[in-house]
Design a protein around this motif. Structure first.
Motif, mmCIF file in Angstrom:
data_model
loop_
_atom_site.group_PDB
_atom_site.id
_atom_site.type_symbol
_atom_site.label_atom_id
_atom_site.label_comp_id
_atom_site.label_asym_id
_atom_site.label_seq_id
_atom_site.Cartn_x
_atom_site.Cartn_y
_atom_site.Cartn_z
ATOM 1 N N HIS A 60 -16.212 -31.508 -2.740
ATOM 2 C CA HIS A 60 -15.790 -32.747 -3.378
ATOM 3 C C HIS A 60 -14.482 -32.546 -4.135
ATOM 4 O O HIS A 60 -14.265 -31.511 -4.754
ATOM 5 N N LEU A 61 -13.645 -33.568 -4.059
ATOM 6 C CA LEU A 61 -12.315 -33.511 -4.646
ATOM 7 C C LEU A 61 -12.156 -34.693 -5.593
ATOM 8 O O LEU A 61 -12.278 -35.851 -5.179
ATOM 9 N N LEU A 62 -11.920 -34.402 -6.870
ATOM 10 C CA LEU A 62 -11.638 -35.456 -7.831
ATOM 11 C C LEU A 62 -10.180 -35.861 -7.713
ATOM 12 O O LEU A 62 -9.287 -35.016 -7.738
ATOM 13 N N ALA A 63 -9.948 -37.153 -7.555
ATOM 14 C CA ALA A 63 -8.595 -37.680 -7.378
ATOM 15 C C ALA A 63 -8.316 -38.668 -8.500
ATOM 16 O O ALA A 63 -9.094 -39.593 -8.727
ATOM 17 N N TYR A 64 -7.213 -38.460 -9.207
ATOM 18 C CA TYR A 64 -6.895 -39.283 -10.366
ATOM 19 C C TYR A 64 -5.565 -40.009 -10.200
ATOM 20 O O TYR A 64 -4.587 -39.436 -9.683
ATOM 21 N N LEU A 65 -5.527 -41.264 -10.658
ATOM 22 C CA LEU A 65 -4.281 -42.022 -10.843
ATOM 23 C C LEU A 65 -3.444 -42.127 -9.557
ATOM 24 O O LEU A 65 -2.224 -42.078 -9.603
ATOM 25 N N PHE A 66 -4.116 -42.304 -8.437
ATOM 26 C CA PHE A 66 -3.421 -42.526 -7.166
ATOM 27 C C PHE A 66 -3.257 -44.032 -6.940
ATOM 28 O O PHE A 66 -3.833 -44.861 -7.668
ATOM 29 N N ASP A 67 -2.493 -44.389 -5.937
ATOM 30 C CA ASP A 67 -2.303 -45.786 -5.559
ATOM 31 C C ASP A 67 -3.519 -46.221 -4.739
ATOM 32 O O ASP A 67 -3.723 -45.725 -3.628
ATOM 33 N N CYS B 263 -2.206 -36.514 -2.921
ATOM 34 C CA CYS B 263 -0.843 -36.312 -3.429
ATOM 35 C C CYS B 263 0.132 -37.308 -2.827
ATOM 36 O O CYS B 263 1.010 -37.836 -3.528
ATOM 37 N N ALA B 264 -0.024 -37.599 -1.538
ATOM 38 C CA ALA B 264 0.869 -38.564 -0.884
ATOM 39 C C ALA B 264 0.695 -39.961 -1.463
ATOM 40 O O ALA B 264 1.616 -40.785 -1.407
ATOM 41 N N ALA B 265 -0.498 -40.236 -2.032
ATOM 42 C CA ALA B 265 -0.753 -41.530 -2.664
ATOM 43 C C ALA B 265 -0.362 -41.524 -4.139
ATOM 44 O O ALA B 265 -0.695 -42.459 -4.877
ATOM 45 N N GLY B 266 0.349 -40.483 -4.578
ATOM 46 C CA GLY B 266 0.796 -40.399 -5.961
ATOM 47 C C GLY B 266 -0.271 -39.938 -6.925
ATOM 48 O O GLY B 266 -0.095 -40.037 -8.141
ATOM 49 N N GLY B 267 -1.382 -39.390 -6.395
ATOM 50 C CA GLY B 267 -2.476 -38.970 -7.247
ATOM 51 C C GLY B 267 -2.473 -37.491 -7.570
ATOM 52 O O GLY B 267 -1.620 -36.733 -7.103
ATOM 53 N N VAL B 268 -3.443 -37.098 -8.370
ATOM 54 C CA VAL B 268 -3.562 -35.725 -8.844
ATOM 55 C C VAL B 268 -4.952 -35.209 -8.464
ATOM 56 O O VAL B 268 -5.963 -35.731 -8.956
ATOM 57 N N PRO B 269 -5.057 -34.176 -7.614
ATOM 58 C CA PRO B 269 -6.356 -33.695 -7.145
ATOM 59 C C PRO B 269 -6.874 -32.478 -7.915
ATOM 60 O O PRO B 269 -6.132 -31.558 -8.248
ATOM 61 N N VAL B 270 -8.174 -32.501 -8.182
ATOM 62 C CA VAL B 270 -8.877 -31.411 -8.858
ATOM 63 C C VAL B 270 -10.136 -31.097 -8.056
ATOM 64 O O VAL B 270 -10.875 -32.010 -7.661
ATOM 65 N N LEU B 271 -10.390 -29.824 -7.824
ATOM 66 C CA LEU B 271 -11.583 -29.422 -7.081
ATOM 67 C C LEU B 271 -12.816 -29.600 -7.967
ATOM 68 O O LEU B 271 -12.902 -29.029 -9.057
#
Length: 291
Positions: A81-88, A186-194
């Motif tokens: 699972h990958l937490l994704a923050y503040l993407f479009d 990342c391509a959607a402008g987000g920040v990924p955390v494992l």
């Protein structure tokens, strides 16, 4: 970014009824405020459907909301699972992938219920009765249906019993590989955390060559402070975070009544959140009335 903006504990992993939590998005935000948090991230599985309601609730409080998502990825039969923050949330590629994942999850859930129904009196309607309208149906809802029917005492027992892969009822659903997931976020402008990468102990922490690939793709951090990460795995993950310059986050992985996890039981340092926000370009935090 001034860290005084974040005036209370920071919890970067929580679920609403849009996925497998038991509280509506607005109720989750209210629960976070009542728990004394200063910041909470809404991270429903493969969905941003709760962002609007959560944002409205946050604006009426002193809480900061970090819009996010828990993205499903997979390495062979192992879920990552990958937490994704503040993407479009409207990014076409990420939107297409999450739609595909949710559809696959639904199909898989129907197949699981069909298989279980051969041995237990469980129907698809029983499962739908446990889910909020528009929720992404998955194993937690099947677990809740098994509990409601009296076949398991609680959700955790259902996952350890009838819904365990050894039972033969459960098969994996489609999900992209983790590197693809990181690149999409990342391509959607987000920040990924494992997410919770140490649940199976140090020997099963992500292999270093694979971690290097994730870092090269844009991985921001590791969720190390999580109740399901084992102590030896946490020690190993701290070494890897230091070696590869990864941020360390802490979160509750709150699901309301669906899990024993409590809001704020693990938290993230303000400077880590500041760095996360500074890196994001897809969307922005929602600052409450006192933010």
């Amino acid at each position: 970014m001034n860290s005084r903006r974040f005036h209370g504990p920071i919890d970067l992993h929580a679920h609403s009824s849009v996925s497998d939590g038991t509280e509506a998005p607005g109720e989750l935000v209210q629960a976070a405020a009542a728990a004394g948090l200063g910041t909470v991230a809404l991270t429903d599985h493969d969905s941003t459907a709760g962002w609007g309601d959560a944002a409205s609730a946050a604006r009426a409080t002193g809480l900061t909301l970090i819009p996010g998502m828990e993205l499903s990825t997979r390495v062979e039969y192992s879920s990552v699972h990958l937490l994704a923050y503040l993407f479009d949330p409207a990014d076409p590629a990420l939107l297409a992938e999450t739609t595909r994942i949710r559809q696959a999850r639904m199909t898989r859930a129907e197949e699981i219920v069909e298989h279980i129904g051969r041995d237990y009196a469980l129907s698809w309607d029983d499962v739908l009765a446990q889910a909020a309208d528009g929720a992404t149906i998955g194993r937690p809802h099947i677990a809740d249906a098994l509990v409601a029917k009296g076949f398991e005492p609680d959700r955790s027992a259902a996952f350890d019993g009838i819904l365990h892969w050894r039972s033969g009822y459960v098969k994996p659903h489609y999900a992209p590989d983790p590197v693809t997931g990181v690149r999409l976020v990342c391509a959607a402008g987000g920040v990924p955390v494992l997410a919770h990468p140490g649940t199976r102990g140090a020997m099963n922490v992500v292999p270093e060559p694979e971690l290097r690939r994730l870092v090269d793709a844009g991985l921001f951090g590791l969720e190390i402070d999580h109740r399901e990460n084992l102590p030896d795995a946490k020690a190993r993950l701290h070494v890897l975070a230091e070696r590869y310059g990864l941020a360390v986050t802490g979160s509750s992985d709150y699901h309301g009544a669906g899990k024993p996890n409590r809001l704020g039981e693990n938290t993230t340092a303000p400077e880590v959140l500041e760095a996360l926000i500074a890196q994001a370009t897809g969307s922005e935090p929602v600052y409450g009335a006192q933010g």
